[in-house]
Design an enzyme around this catalytic site. Structure first.
Site, PDB file in Angstrom:
ATOM      1  N   ASP A  65       1.057  -1.124  -0.009  1.00 33.23           N
ATOM      2  CA  ASP A  65       0.032  -0.088  -0.088  1.00 33.23           C
ATOM      3  C   ASP A  65       0.866   1.309   0.077  1.00 33.23           C
ATOM      4  O   ASP A  65       1.677   1.410   0.684  1.00 33.23           O
ATOM      5  CB  ASP A  65      -0.947  -0.138   1.264  1.00 33.23           C
ATOM      6  N   SER A 106      -7.197   3.857  -0.961  1.00 35.05           N
ATOM      7  CA  SER A 106      -6.970   2.619  -1.129  1.00 35.05           C
ATOM      8  C   SER A 106      -8.252   1.586  -1.399  1.00 35.05           C
ATOM      9  O   SER A 106      -8.391   0.407  -1.885  1.00 35.05           O
ATOM     10  CB  SER A 106      -6.456   2.212   0.063  1.00 35.05           C
ATOM     11  N   THR A 159      -7.931  -2.206   1.668  1.00 35.81           N
ATOM     12  CA  THR A 159      -7.277  -3.126   0.742  1.00 35.81           C
ATOM     13  C   THR A 159      -7.638  -4.604   1.139  1.00 35.81           C
ATOM     14  O   THR A 159      -8.292  -5.009   0.088  1.00 35.81           O
ATOM     15  CB  THR A 159      -5.755  -2.949   0.871  1.00 35.81           C
ATOM     16  N   HIS A 282       2.193   8.849   4.723  1.00 38.78           N
ATOM     17  CA  HIS A 282       1.354   9.703   5.646  1.00 38.78           C
ATOM     18  C   HIS A 282       2.141  10.374   6.449  1.00 38.78           C
ATOM     19  O   HIS A 282       1.971  11.678   6.670  1.00 38.78           O
ATOM     20  CB  HIS A 282       0.218   9.167   5.745  1.00 38.78           C
ATOM     21  N   ASP A 320      -1.272   0.020  -4.715  1.00 40.97           N
ATOM     22  CA  ASP A 320      -2.922   0.576  -5.309  1.00 40.97           C
ATOM     23  C   ASP A 320      -2.547   2.176  -5.609  1.00 40.97           C
ATOM     24  O   ASP A 320      -3.131   2.553  -6.288  1.00 40.97           O
ATOM     25  CB  ASP A 320      -3.604   0.489  -3.892  1.00 40.97           C
ATOM     26  N   HIS A 347      -1.788  10.965  -0.639  1.00 39.40           N
ATOM     27  CA  HIS A 347      -1.639   9.969  -1.901  1.00 39.40           C
ATOM     28  C   HIS A 347      -1.062  10.946  -2.980  1.00 39.40           C
ATOM     29  O   HIS A 347      -1.355  12.152  -3.324  1.00 39.40           O
ATOM     30  CB  HIS A 347      -2.586   9.042  -2.252  1.00 39.40           C
TER      31      HIS A 347
HETATM   32 MG    MG Z   1      -4.032  -0.594   2.729  1.00 36.57          MG
HETATM   33 ZN    ZN Z   2      -3.066   6.042   2.467  1.00 41.42          ZN
END
Ligand code: MG
Ligand code: ZN
Length: 384
Positions: A65, A106, A159, A282, A320, A347
């Protein structure tokens, strides 16, 4: 630690970007988080490129991720130039845009990978009209394959949820947990216990899982001993901790799931998520990203080791989306030192890498849509 401090002192002496102006003790906590100073090493093996079949009997689908090319290279640098991932010789790029946003989340990203349909941010395997879309995990089940999910977040998080649940919003954790009971999934290992047995409706889904024939475990020392049958392992109240807390949970869970699923003669589909690479992004923390990247690579190593021996297993590693807009601004390959900068705490829209190993890997080259990854996997595994 002494060695790490001396490397840092060296970096300061040689004018290592912004650190040059700051003595170590004066650097802010945030700046310290932006430099990874090297760490323990593991042995990276090289695996065969010869496979038994042309089409895969099994797919191990691994999602980092928030893992862009830079996150991968931060891991390569931190690990002195090599990762297990480099056994994947077929490489492409995936465009991650969702149906309604240039920058995906995600949930929409997971849904594109699990169903082949682009949807709105926040959607868990439902389309723009909130209609349920069948996932590759569900189709695999219908075709008699064994199925599994492993993650270092709550197993109900966006996810993994997008492979098994159908809900209009990713935040509907308790509804997502209930969706697990509507399926015949063989193995799931992750956090999210509270969503199963501390629910607003007071229903204890753990008891229901047991009634449905699952062995239920909460501790990795017990999980890793399971060799067959159906396994529900909820090893944290919500998310598993950072690496220092959870240890080798992800590689061990990956190996355990493969052990169990590979007992099925018809093959299996397993999704493994390195969930917290995203959270490092993040947090704009290079240390967090590198720790998670290397841990994910160890799990990739477990998948590749099985695939190399088995000869009929396709391993796909992708993301992702990217998180943080990570840029590596300095480093020392020999010492595993990485320094990065980040323009955002969110993101980004950039293409993410796709790595493939095993029969069918040659399908995953070039620039593709995230939805193409689903379509290619489904065609290879289920023939449609
Ligand atoms: Mg995830
Ligand atoms: Zn995120």
């Amino acid at each position: 630690m002494v060695q790490k401090l001396s490397i840092l002192a060296l970096l300061i002496c040689f004018g290592f970007s912004t650190f040059a102006q700051d003595a170590y003790m004066n650097a802010s906590a945030e700046d310290i988080e932006k430099t990874y100073l090297g760490g323990e090493a593991y042995k990276v093996k090289t695996f065969t490129q010869e496979f038994k079949s042309e089409k895969p009997k099994n797919i191990i689908f691994m999602i980092g991720d928030g893992m862009g090319v830079t996150q991968v290279f931060s891991g390569i640098t931190a690990h002195h130039g090599h990762l297990f991932l480099e056994n994947c010789k077929h490489i492409g790029f995936s465009k991650t845009q969702s149906a309604d946003k240039y920058i995906t989340d995600s949930a929409a990203g997971g849904t594109a990978l699990s169903t082949g349909v682009k949807t709105y941010n926040g959607a868990i395997s439902v389309d723009l009209n909130k209609k349920q879309i069948k996932t590759i995990l569900e189709s695999s089940e219908e075709n008699g394959l064994a199925t599994g999910l492993v993650s270092t977040s709550a197993i109900t998080h966006a996810t993994p949820a997008s492979f098994i649940a159908h809900q209009p919003q990713r935040s509907m954790y308790e509804e997502i947990a209930a969706d697990f009971l509507k399926t015949d999934i063989d193995v799931f290992i992750g956090g999210g216990r509270d969503h199963f047995n501390m629910r607003k409706d007071s229903v204890n889904l753990v008891e229901k899982l047991k009634e449905n024939g699952y062995r239920y475990e909460e501790d990795m020392s017990a999980v890793k001993r399971v060799k067959k049958g159906k396994l529900a392992a909820l090893v944290a109240d919500v998310h598993t901790g950072r690496l220092s807390e959870r240890g080798d949970m992800l590689p061990v869970a990956t190996k355990t799931a493969i052990n169990i699923l590979s007992k099925n003669d018809k093959g299996f589909f397993l999704m493994v998520e390195g969930s917290q690479i995203d959270w490092g992004g993040h947090a704009n923390s290079t240390i967090y990203i590198v720790e998670e990247m290397l841990d994910f690579d160890k799990a990739i190593g477990k998948a590749l080791e099985f695939a190399a021996k088995d000869g009929e297993t396709l391993v796909i590693v992708t993301a992702d989306h990217e998180t943080g807009g990570m840029a590596i601004t300095g480093g020392i390959m020999n010492d595993g030192v990485v320094k990065a900068g980040f323009p955002t705490k969110g993101h980004t829209s950039v293409m993410v890498p796709v790595f493939a190993y095993g029969p069918g890997a040659e399908e995953f080259i070039g620039i593709m849509e995230n939805t193409d990854i689903h379509d290619k996997m489904k065609k290879l595994l289920l023939g449609k």
